[in-house]
Structures are given as C-alpha cells and as structure tokens.
Design a protein around this motif. Structure first.
Motif, PDB file in Angstrom:
ATOM      1  N   LEU A  26     -70.554  -6.106  10.117  1.00 37.14           N
ATOM      2  CA  LEU A  26     -70.476  -6.510   8.888  1.00 37.14           C
ATOM      3  C   LEU A  26     -71.970  -6.456   8.094  1.00 37.14           C
ATOM      4  CD1 LEU A  26     -69.162 -10.118   9.757  1.00 37.14           C
ATOM      5  CD2 LEU A  26     -67.967  -8.089   9.076  1.00 37.14           C
ATOM      6  N   ARG A  27     -71.887  -6.595   6.776  1.00 38.04           N
ATOM      7  CA  ARG A  27     -73.320  -6.369   6.098  1.00 38.04           C
ATOM      8  C   ARG A  27     -74.224  -7.530   6.601  1.00 38.04           C
ATOM      9  NH1 ARG A  27     -69.489  -6.017   1.691  1.00 38.04           N
ATOM     10  NH2 ARG A  27     -70.142  -8.211   0.996  1.00 38.04           N
ATOM     11  N   ASP A  28     -75.331  -7.051   6.515  1.00 38.02           N
ATOM     12  CA  ASP A  28     -76.608  -8.122   7.110  1.00 38.02           C
ATOM     13  C   ASP A  28     -76.321  -9.237   6.165  1.00 38.02           C
ATOM     14  OD1 ASP A  28     -77.456  -6.333   8.707  1.00 38.02           O
ATOM     15  OD2 ASP A  28     -79.039  -5.755   7.421  1.00 38.02           O
ATOM     16  N   ALA A  29     -75.965  -9.425   5.028  1.00 38.13           N
ATOM     17  CA  ALA A  29     -75.952 -10.539   4.312  1.00 38.13           C
ATOM     18  C   ALA A  29     -74.875 -11.503   4.832  1.00 38.13           C
ATOM     19  CB  ALA A  29     -75.830 -10.378   2.813  1.00 38.13           C
ATOM     20  N   LEU A  79     -63.765  -5.957   3.476  1.00 40.88           N
ATOM     21  CA  LEU A  79     -64.757  -6.314   2.256  1.00 40.88           C
ATOM     22  C   LEU A  79     -66.020  -6.654   2.613  1.00 40.88           C
ATOM     23  CD1 LEU A  79     -61.946  -7.883   0.097  1.00 40.88           C
ATOM     24  CD2 LEU A  79     -62.599  -5.674  -0.040  1.00 40.88           C
ATOM     25  N   MET A  80     -66.075  -7.358   3.781  1.00 46.89           N
ATOM     26  CA  MET A  80     -67.462  -7.879   4.301  1.00 46.89           C
ATOM     27  C   MET A  80     -68.141  -6.903   5.128  1.00 46.89           C
ATOM     28  SD  MET A  80     -66.633 -11.742   5.625  1.00 46.89           S
ATOM     29  CE  MET A  80     -65.255 -11.340   7.038  1.00 46.89           C
ATOM     30  N   GLY A  81     -67.519  -5.880   5.500  1.00 44.38           N
ATOM     31  CA  GLY A  81     -68.145  -4.764   6.452  1.00 44.38           C
ATOM     32  C   GLY A  81     -69.331  -3.999   5.783  1.00 44.38           C
ATOM     33  N   SER A  82     -69.813  -3.355   6.759  1.00 48.60           N
ATOM     34  CA  SER A  82     -71.074  -2.529   6.325  1.00 48.60           C
ATOM     35  C   SER A  82     -70.194  -1.171   6.126  1.00 48.60           C
ATOM     36  CB  SER A  82     -71.918  -2.427   7.445  1.00 48.60           C
ATOM     37  OG  SER A  82     -72.713  -1.030   7.444  1.00 48.60           O
ATOM     38  N   ARG A  83     -70.786  -0.425   5.099  1.00 46.31           N
ATOM     39  CA  ARG A  83     -70.493   0.930   4.916  1.00 46.31           C
ATOM     40  C   ARG A  83     -71.117   2.161   5.727  1.00 46.31           C
ATOM     41  NH1 ARG A  83     -68.429  -2.666   2.832  1.00 46.31           N
ATOM     42  NH2 ARG A  83     -67.571  -2.948   0.683  1.00 46.31           N
ATOM     43  N   SER A  84     -72.005   1.568   6.675  1.00 54.23           N
ATOM     44  CA  SER A  84     -72.749   2.387   7.307  1.00 54.23           C
ATOM     45  C   SER A  84     -71.964   3.023   8.533  1.00 54.23           C
ATOM     46  CB  SER A  84     -74.003   2.115   7.856  1.00 54.23           C
ATOM     47  OG  SER A  84     -73.783   0.806   8.779  1.00 54.23           O
ATOM     48  N   LEU A  86     -69.374   6.343   9.898  1.00 60.83           N
ATOM     49  CA  LEU A  86     -67.788   7.007   9.794  1.00 60.83           C
ATOM     50  C   LEU A  86     -66.849   5.939  10.165  1.00 60.83           C
ATOM     51  CD1 LEU A  86     -66.042   9.167   9.057  1.00 60.83           C
ATOM     52  CD2 LEU A  86     -66.176   9.779  11.336  1.00 60.83           C
ATOM     53  N   PHE A  87     -66.835   5.122  10.976  1.00 67.29           N
ATOM     54  CA  PHE A  87     -65.762   4.135  11.390  1.00 67.29           C
ATOM     55  C   PHE A  87     -65.833   3.078  10.388  1.00 67.29           C
ATOM     56  CE2 PHE A  87     -64.429  -0.002  13.024  1.00 67.29           C
ATOM     57  CZ  PHE A  87     -63.203   0.233  13.250  1.00 67.29           C
ATOM     58  N   ASN A  88     -66.996   2.371   9.908  1.00 69.27           N
ATOM     59  CA  ASN A  88     -66.938   1.300   8.916  1.00 69.27           C
ATOM     60  C   ASN A  88     -66.696   1.776   7.484  1.00 69.27           C
ATOM     61  OD1 ASN A  88     -67.854  -1.071  10.513  1.00 69.27           O
ATOM     62  ND2 ASN A  88     -69.300   0.215  11.222  1.00 69.27           N
ATOM     63  N   ARG A  89     -66.790   2.962   7.203  1.00 68.61           N
ATOM     64  CA  ARG A  89     -66.574   3.709   5.759  1.00 68.61           C
ATOM     65  C   ARG A  89     -64.870   3.742   5.884  1.00 68.61           C
ATOM     66  NH1 ARG A  89     -71.127   6.712   6.320  1.00 68.61           N
ATOM     67  NH2 ARG A  89     -70.215   8.329   7.001  1.00 68.61           N
ATOM     68  N   LEU A  90     -64.377   4.185   7.146  1.00 70.96           N
ATOM     69  CA  LEU A  90     -63.048   4.470   7.023  1.00 70.96           C
ATOM     70  C   LEU A  90     -62.257   3.104   7.020  1.00 70.96           C
ATOM     71  CD1 LEU A  90     -60.601   6.554   7.569  1.00 70.96           C
ATOM     72  CD2 LEU A  90     -60.790   6.448  10.216  1.00 70.96           C
ATOM     73  N   ASN A  91     -62.829   2.394   7.797  1.00 68.49           N
ATOM     74  CA  ASN A  91     -62.352   0.781   7.748  1.00 68.49           C
ATOM     75  C   ASN A  91     -62.198   0.316   6.390  1.00 68.49           C
ATOM     76  OD1 ASN A  91     -61.252  -1.480   9.413  1.00 68.49           O
ATOM     77  ND2 ASN A  91     -63.472  -2.577   8.342  1.00 68.49           N
ATOM     78  N   TYR A  92     -63.209   0.458   5.730  1.00 72.30           N
ATOM     79  CA  TYR A  92     -63.397  -0.063   4.273  1.00 72.30           C
ATOM     80  C   TYR A  92     -62.219   0.762   3.337  1.00 72.30           C
ATOM     81  CZ  TYR A  92     -64.975  -0.803  -0.624  1.00 72.30           C
ATOM     82  OH  TYR A  92     -64.687  -1.255  -1.773  1.00 72.30           O
ATOM     83  N   TRP A  93     -62.278   1.942   3.557  1.00 67.40           N
ATOM     84  CA  TRP A  93     -61.464   2.813   2.599  1.00 67.40           C
ATOM     85  C   TRP A  93     -60.014   2.396   2.993  1.00 67.40           C
ATOM     86  CZ3 TRP A  93     -57.493   6.489   3.959  1.00 67.40           C
ATOM     87  CH2 TRP A  93     -57.213   7.311   2.846  1.00 67.40           C
ATOM     88  N   MET A  94     -59.572   2.259   4.224  1.00 70.01           N
ATOM     89  CA  MET A  94     -58.107   1.842   4.729  1.00 70.01           C
ATOM     90  C   MET A  94     -57.724   0.408   4.294  1.00 70.01           C
ATOM     91  SD  MET A  94     -57.705   3.613   8.360  1.00 70.01           S
ATOM     92  CE  MET A  94     -56.220   2.996   8.854  1.00 70.01           C
TER      93      MET A  94
END
Length: 135
Positions: A26-29, A79-84, A86-94
C-alpha cells in the motif's frame, strides 16, 4: 488525522492467495496492511459471517469501518496500492477498473479452488460453521 486501519482477510493456506497478500504494497499515506488468516476464529471473520459473506468466495478488505468483498476488495487494494515494483504496477493495471476486477476476480477464485483441490486443502466454510453453531 489518524491513519485508517487496513485489514485484509484471506486464506493463508492457499499459496496463490498468500503470495498475493504478501506482495501487495500500500502507499505510505494509506498505512500498513494487516493480514488476517481467514482460517482463524477472529472477530473480523465473525463480522464477515454475520454479513452472510462466504470467505471461500472472496477475500475481505476492511478500511476503517468499511468492508469490501471479493472483486471490490481487490479493486480497492489496487487503488490504494503502491506503484513501485513490477507486481504492484501489474496489480494496479489489472484491477484499477471495477469492471475488470469483476471479470478477472471470478477467474482467480476458480483457479484458487482448483489449487486447493490439487493440494487437498479443505475450504474454510465460514457460513457452514455458523449454521452448525446455531444447533
């Protein structure tokens, strides 16, 4: 303002579920993500069961007092996830789209069920346990 309490309830005995939950960031915020094994008798599992939600059919994300189930949970995580990474970018995209999440989540759930059968793991059956407790 206090950080929201973010809790994810999932089947820790499912290797795919366990890895997903360990890898998602998750994003730090948003704050830290607390992982709860759905096979343990916890207050949050009782809350899920009281809503009539079958934990075998979907993970549950609790943010503050708000509960998200199944595809809604994985969408909210994206939506709450970090974009850092590969896994988290793929999770966001999917899963960033509620529509895509609602299409992909049942496929992932079916694969989970096949994996549990192959590994000879039982389902959690939280709703059946609640029925048994009434008698």
């Amino acid at each position: 303002m206090a950080e929201p309490n973010v809790v994810l309830v999932y089947d820790k005995q499912c290797p795919a579920c366990d890895n997903y939950c360990r890898w998602v960031r998750l994003r730090d915020a948003v704050g830290p993500l607390q992982l709860v094994d759905a096979r343990e008798d916890t207050e949050i599992l009782s809350e899920i069961t009281a809503r009539g939600w079958d934990i075998d059919q979907g993970m549950v994300l609790k943010v503050g007092e708000q509960l998200y189930y199944g595809a809604d949970a994985i969408h909210a995580l994206a939506l709450m996830g970090s974009r850092s990474g590969l896994f988290n970018r793929l999770n966001y995209w999917m899963f960033r789209s509620p529509r895509m999440a609602s299409v992909l989540y049942p496929v992932l759930r079916a694969l989970r069920n096949l994996l549990l059968k192959a590994l000879r793991k039982s389902k959690i059956n939280n709703l059946g346990k609640a029925d048994n407790e009434r008698f």
